[in-house]
Write a protein that holds these residues in place. Structure first.
Motif, PDB file in Angstrom:
ATOM      1  N   GLY A 148       0.232   7.916   7.691  1.00  0.00           N
ATOM      2  CA  GLY A 148      -0.334   6.577   7.642  1.00  0.00           C
ATOM      3  C   GLY A 148      -1.627   6.442   6.860  1.00  0.00           C
ATOM      4  O   GLY A 148      -2.219   5.368   6.836  1.00  0.00           O
ATOM      5  N   ALA A 149      -2.075   7.519   6.212  1.00  0.00           N
ATOM      6  CA  ALA A 149      -3.301   7.461   5.411  1.00  0.00           C
ATOM      7  C   ALA A 149      -2.990   6.915   4.024  1.00  0.00           C
ATOM      8  O   ALA A 149      -1.936   7.205   3.448  1.00  0.00           O
ATOM      9  CB  ALA A 149      -3.925   8.847   5.307  1.00  0.00           C
ATOM     10  N   ALA A 150      -3.919   6.143   3.480  1.00  0.00           N
ATOM     11  CA  ALA A 150      -3.746   5.574   2.142  1.00  0.00           C
ATOM     12  C   ALA A 150      -3.720   6.675   1.098  1.00  0.00           C
ATOM     13  O   ALA A 150      -4.439   7.670   1.205  1.00  0.00           O
ATOM     14  CB  ALA A 150      -4.880   4.608   1.840  1.00  0.00           C
ATOM     15  N   VAL A 151      -2.883   6.483   0.068  1.00  0.00           N
ATOM     16  CA  VAL A 151      -2.764   7.427  -1.042  1.00  0.00           C
ATOM     17  C   VAL A 151      -3.206   6.708  -2.317  1.00  0.00           C
ATOM     18  O   VAL A 151      -2.461   5.904  -2.876  1.00  0.00           O
ATOM     19  CB  VAL A 151      -1.314   7.947  -1.187  1.00  0.00           C
ATOM     20  N   GLY A 152      -4.416   6.954  -2.724  1.00  0.00           N
ATOM     21  CA  GLY A 152      -4.938   6.346  -3.941  1.00  0.00           C
ATOM     22  C   GLY A 152      -4.456   7.069  -5.178  1.00  0.00           C
ATOM     23  O   GLY A 152      -4.156   8.264  -5.138  1.00  0.00           O
ATOM     24  N   LEU A 172      10.697  -0.195  -5.101  1.00  0.00           N
ATOM     25  CA  LEU A 172       9.312   0.212  -5.309  1.00  0.00           C
ATOM     26  C   LEU A 172       9.277   1.721  -5.106  1.00  0.00           C
ATOM     27  O   LEU A 172       9.631   2.211  -4.028  1.00  0.00           O
ATOM     28  CB  LEU A 172       8.390  -0.473  -4.308  1.00  0.00           C
ATOM     29  N   ARG A 173       8.899   2.465  -6.140  1.00  0.00           N
ATOM     30  CA  ARG A 173       8.891   3.935  -6.079  1.00  0.00           C
ATOM     31  C   ARG A 173       7.476   4.425  -6.344  1.00  0.00           C
ATOM     32  O   ARG A 173       6.863   4.054  -7.346  1.00  0.00           O
ATOM     33  CB  ARG A 173       9.847   4.506  -7.116  1.00  0.00           C
ATOM     34  N   ALA A 174       6.957   5.261  -5.437  1.00  0.00           N
ATOM     35  CA  ALA A 174       5.616   5.822  -5.580  1.00  0.00           C
ATOM     36  C   ALA A 174       5.719   7.319  -5.848  1.00  0.00           C
ATOM     37  O   ALA A 174       6.479   8.029  -5.181  1.00  0.00           O
ATOM     38  CB  ALA A 174       4.799   5.570  -4.323  1.00  0.00           C
ATOM     39  N   LEU A 175       4.944   7.765  -6.827  1.00  0.00           N
ATOM     40  CA  LEU A 175       4.880   9.176  -7.202  1.00  0.00           C
ATOM     41  C   LEU A 175       3.429   9.615  -7.091  1.00  0.00           C
ATOM     42  O   LEU A 175       2.544   8.995  -7.691  1.00  0.00           O
ATOM     43  CB  LEU A 175       5.373   9.363  -8.639  1.00  0.00           C
ATOM     44  N   SER A 176       3.174  10.680  -6.325  1.00  0.00           N
ATOM     45  CA  SER A 176       1.800  11.117  -6.110  1.00  0.00           C
ATOM     46  C   SER A 176       1.747  12.603  -5.808  1.00  0.00           C
ATOM     47  O   SER A 176       2.786  13.240  -5.573  1.00  0.00           O
ATOM     48  CB  SER A 176       1.175  10.350  -4.940  1.00  0.00           C
ATOM     49  N   ARG A 177       0.528  13.136  -5.770  1.00  0.00           N
ATOM     50  CA  ARG A 177       0.338  14.543  -5.371  1.00  0.00           C
ATOM     51  C   ARG A 177       0.715  14.759  -3.911  1.00  0.00           C
ATOM     52  O   ARG A 177       1.033  15.865  -3.497  1.00  0.00           O
ATOM     53  CB  ARG A 177      -1.114  14.949  -5.566  1.00  0.00           C
ATOM     54  N   SER A 178       0.649  13.682  -3.112  1.00  0.00           N
ATOM     55  CA  SER A 178       0.983  13.772  -1.686  1.00  0.00           C
ATOM     56  C   SER A 178       2.484  13.731  -1.446  1.00  0.00           C
ATOM     57  O   SER A 178       2.938  13.885  -0.321  1.00  0.00           O
ATOM     58  CB  SER A 178       0.331  12.619  -0.923  1.00  0.00           C
ATOM     59  N   GLN A 218       0.841  -1.184   0.000  1.00  0.00           N
ATOM     60  CA  GLN A 218       0.000   0.000   0.000  1.00  0.00           C
ATOM     61  C   GLN A 218       0.883   1.244   0.000  1.00  0.00           C
ATOM     62  O   GLN A 218       1.946   1.261   0.634  1.00  0.00           O
ATOM     63  CB  GLN A 218      -0.888  -0.026   1.236  1.00  0.00           C
ATOM     64  N   VAL A 219       0.424   2.272  -0.701  1.00  0.00           N
ATOM     65  CA  VAL A 219       1.071   3.580  -0.660  1.00  0.00           C
ATOM     66  C   VAL A 219       0.409   4.371   0.455  1.00  0.00           C
ATOM     67  O   VAL A 219      -0.827   4.474   0.514  1.00  0.00           O
ATOM     68  CB  VAL A 219       0.932   4.328  -2.010  1.00  0.00           C
ATOM     69  N   LEU A 220       1.224   4.911   1.358  1.00  0.00           N
ATOM     70  CA  LEU A 220       0.737   5.662   2.517  1.00  0.00           C
ATOM     71  C   LEU A 220       1.424   7.016   2.590  1.00  0.00           C
ATOM     72  O   LEU A 220       2.582   7.155   2.172  1.00  0.00           O
ATOM     73  CB  LEU A 220       1.050   4.894   3.810  1.00  0.00           C
ATOM     74  N   ASP A 221       0.722   8.019   3.158  1.00  0.00           N
ATOM     75  CA  ASP A 221       1.398   9.290   3.409  1.00  0.00           C
ATOM     76  C   ASP A 221       2.135   9.203   4.736  1.00  0.00           C
ATOM     77  O   ASP A 221       2.072   8.164   5.424  1.00  0.00           O
ATOM     78  CB  ASP A 221       0.426  10.471   3.330  1.00  0.00           C
ATOM     79  N   GLU A 280       4.748  -8.449   1.305  1.00  0.00           N
ATOM     80  CA  GLU A 280       4.019  -7.195   1.512  1.00  0.00           C
ATOM     81  C   GLU A 280       4.958  -6.085   1.975  1.00  0.00           C
ATOM     82  O   GLU A 280       5.740  -6.268   2.911  1.00  0.00           O
ATOM     83  CB  GLU A 280       2.904  -7.395   2.519  1.00  0.00           C
ATOM     84  N   TYR A 281       4.824  -4.932   1.304  1.00  0.00           N
ATOM     85  CA  TYR A 281       5.648  -3.756   1.601  1.00  0.00           C
ATOM     86  C   TYR A 281       4.785  -2.509   1.469  1.00  0.00           C
ATOM     87  O   TYR A 281       4.013  -2.388   0.530  1.00  0.00           O
ATOM     88  CB  TYR A 281       6.807  -3.624   0.611  1.00  0.00           C
ATOM     89  N   ASN A 282       4.953  -1.575   2.382  1.00  0.00           N
ATOM     90  CA  ASN A 282       4.311  -0.278   2.250  1.00  0.00           C
ATOM     91  C   ASN A 282       5.331   0.730   1.768  1.00  0.00           C
ATOM     92  O   ASN A 282       6.495   0.693   2.171  1.00  0.00           O
ATOM     93  CB  ASN A 282       3.726   0.178   3.589  1.00  0.00           C
ATOM     94  N   VAL A 283       4.891   1.638   0.898  1.00  0.00           N
ATOM     95  CA  VAL A 283       5.738   2.712   0.412  1.00  0.00           C
ATOM     96  C   VAL A 283       5.172   4.004   0.993  1.00  0.00           C
ATOM     97  O   VAL A 283       4.012   4.345   0.758  1.00  0.00           O
ATOM     98  CB  VAL A 283       5.745   2.781  -1.122  1.00  0.00           C
ATOM     99  N   VAL A 284       5.982   4.717   1.768  1.00  0.00           N
ATOM    100  CA  VAL A 284       5.555   5.966   2.389  1.00  0.00           C
ATOM    101  C   VAL A 284       6.016   7.125   1.510  1.00  0.00           C
ATOM    102  O   VAL A 284       7.194   7.193   1.120  1.00  0.00           O
ATOM    103  CB  VAL A 284       6.141   6.102   3.814  1.00  0.00           C
ATOM    104  N   VAL A 285       5.072   8.028   1.200  1.00  0.00           N
ATOM    105  CA  VAL A 285       5.393   9.190   0.381  1.00  0.00           C
ATOM    106  C   VAL A 285       5.369  10.434   1.255  1.00  0.00           C
ATOM    107  O   VAL A 285       4.602  10.547   2.213  1.00  0.00           O
ATOM    108  CB  VAL A 285       4.414   9.338  -0.800  1.00  0.00           C
ATOM    109  N   LYS A 286       6.265  11.383   0.921  1.00  0.00           N
ATOM    110  CA  LYS A 286       6.380  12.645   1.646  1.00  0.00           C
ATOM    111  C   LYS A 286       6.615  13.754   0.649  1.00  0.00           C
ATOM    112  O   LYS A 286       7.276  13.568  -0.364  1.00  0.00           O
ATOM    113  CB  LYS A 286       7.544  12.612   2.633  1.00  0.00           C
ATOM    114  N   LYS A 287       6.095  14.933   0.958  1.00  0.00           N
ATOM    115  CA  LYS A 287       6.381  16.123   0.157  1.00  0.00           C
ATOM    116  C   LYS A 287       7.855  16.476   0.377  1.00  0.00           C
ATOM    117  O   LYS A 287       8.368  16.371   1.479  1.00  0.00           O
ATOM    118  CB  LYS A 287       5.510  17.304   0.595  1.00  0.00           C
ATOM    119  N   ASP A 288       8.490  16.899  -0.701  1.00  0.00           N
ATOM    120  CA  ASP A 288       9.915  17.300  -0.577  1.00  0.00           C
ATOM    121  C   ASP A 288      10.065  18.679   0.005  1.00  0.00           C
ATOM    122  O   ASP A 288       9.275  19.484   0.030  1.00  0.00           O
ATOM    123  CB  ASP A 288      10.590  17.264  -1.950  1.00  0.00           C
TER     124      ASP A 288
END
Length: 102
Positions: free
Chosen positions: A32-36, A72-78, A26-29, A94-102
């Motif tokens: 910990g919220a899901a990023v669809g 695993l690389r996630a790209l999102s608005r978040s 799952q992609v999470l911010d 199973e792996y979670n990818v956490v995304v953060k604003k730069d």
């Protein structure tokens, strides 16, 4: 619209998890919220692009790969994020990818 198959934690019928190496998660911010809708890329051990899917509305993604080292690389608005993983054999990994604003 992307033509990627519906993603999620349930494997399609006919997939033998004892023979396949499945990378899912799952992609999470950063809270910990899901990023669809995130674009999730699979990069090989040398950093070369291998595949891409669009995460489901609940942030789920899935790839079929071989044992080895992958990014695993996630790209999102978040924001963006990545994780390096090393599944050692067949099964569901199973792996979670956490995304953060730069």
């Amino acid at each position: 619209m992307c033509g990627a198959p519906k993603q999620g934690q349930h494997l399609p019928a006919g997939v033998d998890a004892e023979k396949e190496t499945v990378l899912t998660g799952q992609v999470l911010d950063d809270e910990g919220a899901a990023v669809g809708g995130a674009f999730v890329r699979l990069l090989d051990g040398g950093g070369e692009f291998t595949a891409e899917v669009v995460a489901s509305g609940s942030g789920d993604f899935r790839f079929f790969a071989a044992p080895g080292t992958w990014t695993l690389r996630a790209l999102s608005r978040s924001g963006n994020g990545d994780i390096t993983v090393s599944p050692d054999g067949p099964g569901v990994h199973e792996y979670n990818v956490v995304v953060k604003k730069d």
